[in-house]
Design an enzyme around this catalytic site. Structure first.
Site, PDB file in Angstrom:
ATOM      1  N   ASP A  67       0.863  -1.176   0.000  1.00 57.39           N
ATOM      2  CA  ASP A  67       0.000   0.000   0.000  1.00 57.39           C
ATOM      3  C   ASP A  67       0.899   1.225   0.000  1.00 57.39           C
ATOM      4  O   ASP A  67       1.441   1.610   1.050  1.00 57.39           O
ATOM      5  CB  ASP A  67      -0.912  -0.011   1.224  1.00 57.39           C
ATOM      6  N   HIS A 133      -7.736   5.954 -23.601  1.00 54.70           N
ATOM      7  CA  HIS A 133      -7.494   4.542 -23.903  1.00 54.70           C
ATOM      8  C   HIS A 133      -6.958   4.450 -25.330  1.00 54.70           C
ATOM      9  O   HIS A 133      -6.830   5.448 -26.036  1.00 54.70           O
ATOM     10  CB  HIS A 133      -8.766   3.720 -23.738  1.00 54.70           C
ATOM     11  N   ASP A 162      -1.658   1.023 -27.416  1.00 55.45           N
ATOM     12  CA  ASP A 162      -1.263   0.375 -26.166  1.00 55.45           C
ATOM     13  C   ASP A 162      -0.023  -0.485 -26.344  1.00 55.45           C
ATOM     14  O   ASP A 162       0.916  -0.422 -25.529  1.00 55.45           O
ATOM     15  CB  ASP A 162      -2.399  -0.523 -25.660  1.00 55.45           C
TER      16      ASP A 162
END
Length: 381
Positions: A67, A133, A162
């Site tokens: 974390d 995207h 991508d």
């Protein structure tokens, strides 16, 4: 056996989804030790969104849950980065800095570190903070405008921005920076943007722009459908054939094998001038099935091939002969596409379960996993 070419290269991968993990997959398949840093609650979003995609692009990696919004997690990440060669992340600009894990903080601990940020629009410019995207980057790069036909643009199921514009460009940048760091003792920041990398791929359309002062409409450039000898044709069974007889010798070979010498005497011109040739070629292809054309043209050396489904591609004799398909967890996966003579081939291990290597990786730092859990709980309180 693992390909040894990048053995000893230690990579911390803080990226998610597709581009970053695909980049580090290539590094892992070549022997790099890639540790995937994931949030404890759920990890990489792709685990839930598309488990099979996650399994494909995260092979050969280890998973450590940290974390980074808590001090104990940041401290452990710093210790890992102090011994790493590469850190790659895919957050929006500034996120890692706010967590205390950005380039400036890490290079103070490890001057030889290569830090790669793989984002949609890069670290500078008016779009740097925009979400996006693959289709958005392709749209802005002019690539999407060139894919499709007169009816409109089309989405490809190969993510050009991508994977090619982003992941592979970033991998190249990382390896260049690692080479430089080993020579100079100084690492650097690799600012890899998917828009940038996709724009760099537009060499065909750009060459037309340079020659004519404008691009051609989609489906009307030399390599996108203008030429009848470099086009797609429907066959008698409704399947499709790719005729790539661009050079005159290949066009002649195709026409000879097809028993159409008269067609071979026509110059396959672009545009309206070649429409009669295109119509004749289209009528010709409708006389045989795809596989019949494949059998007829294979010996002709005419740059002609059937349009295959992915299932057919995986079973193709050339793909099989090259060993491109491997079994991973009882399902097909693609091996690393490069072959290195006198180096061991790449072999895949399954993608890790979330946090599967946390205990071992913490132990290597001299940290007890239970003690780390207690520190996290104390930080929350």
């Amino acid at each position: 056996m693992t390909n040894p070419l990048l053995a000893g290269l230690k990579v911390l991968d803080v990226s998610r989804l597709l581009p970053g993990p695909f980049c580090t997959l290539y590094l892992a398949q070549l022997g790099a030790e890639v540790v995937k840093i994931e949030e404890p609650n759920g990890g990489d979003y792709t685990r839930a969104l598309s488990p099979e995609l996650f399994a494909l692009v995260n092979r050969n990696k280890r998973s450590l849950t940290l974390d980074l919004r808590q001090a104990p997690g940041v401290e452990i990440f710093h210790r890992l980065a102090a011994e790493a060669d590469v850190v790659i992340e895919s957050f929006r600009p500034g996120v890692m800095d706010r967590l205390g894990c950005g380039y400036d903080a890490l290079k103070a601990l490890n001057p030889k570190l290569v830090y790669a940020a793989l984002t949609g629009y890069g670290q500078t410019g008016p779009y740097r903070d925009r979400a996006g995207h693959d289709m958005n980057y392709c749209a802005y790069a002019g690539a999407l405008d060139q894919i499709g036909n007169a009816a409109g643009p089309a989405l490809a199921n190969t993510q050009i921005a991508d994977l090619a514009g982003g992941a592979l460009s970033c991998a190249l940048g990382i390896l260049a920076a690692v080479h430089g760091a080993r020579a100079s003792g100084r690492g650097c920041y690799v600012d890899a943007a998917m828009l940038d990398g996709t724009l760099a791929l537009q060499v065909a359309a750009l060459s037309t722009l340079r020659a004519l002062g404008r691009t051609q409409p989609r489906g009307a450039d030399m390599l996108s459908g203008a030429l009848p000898n470099y086009s797609l044709y429907e066959c008698a069974d409704g399947k499709w054939f790719a005729l790539g007889a661009l050079e005159p010798k290949f066009w002649q070979a195709f026409c000879t094998a097809a028993g159409q010498p008269e067609l071979g005497r026509r110059v396959p011109a672009p545009g309206a001038a070649g429409e009669t040739t295109r119509a004749a070629t289209a009528a010709l292809f409708r006389t045989r099935t795809r596989d019949a054309w494949e059998a007829l043209l294979a010996p002709a050396d005419a740059c002609a091939s059937g349009v295959y489904t992915l299932e057919e591609a995986l079973a193709n004799e050339q793909v099989q002969a090259r060993g491109l398909v491997e079994d991973c967890g009882g399902k097909p996966a693609i091996a690393h596409p490069l072959r290195f003579v006198d180096a061991a081939p790449s072999a895949s291990t399954p993608a890790p379960a979330l946090g599967a290597d946390t205990g071992a990786l913490l132990a290597a730092l001299g940290i007890d996993e239970n003690a780390y859990a207690a520190l996290k709980a104390a930080a929350v309180c």
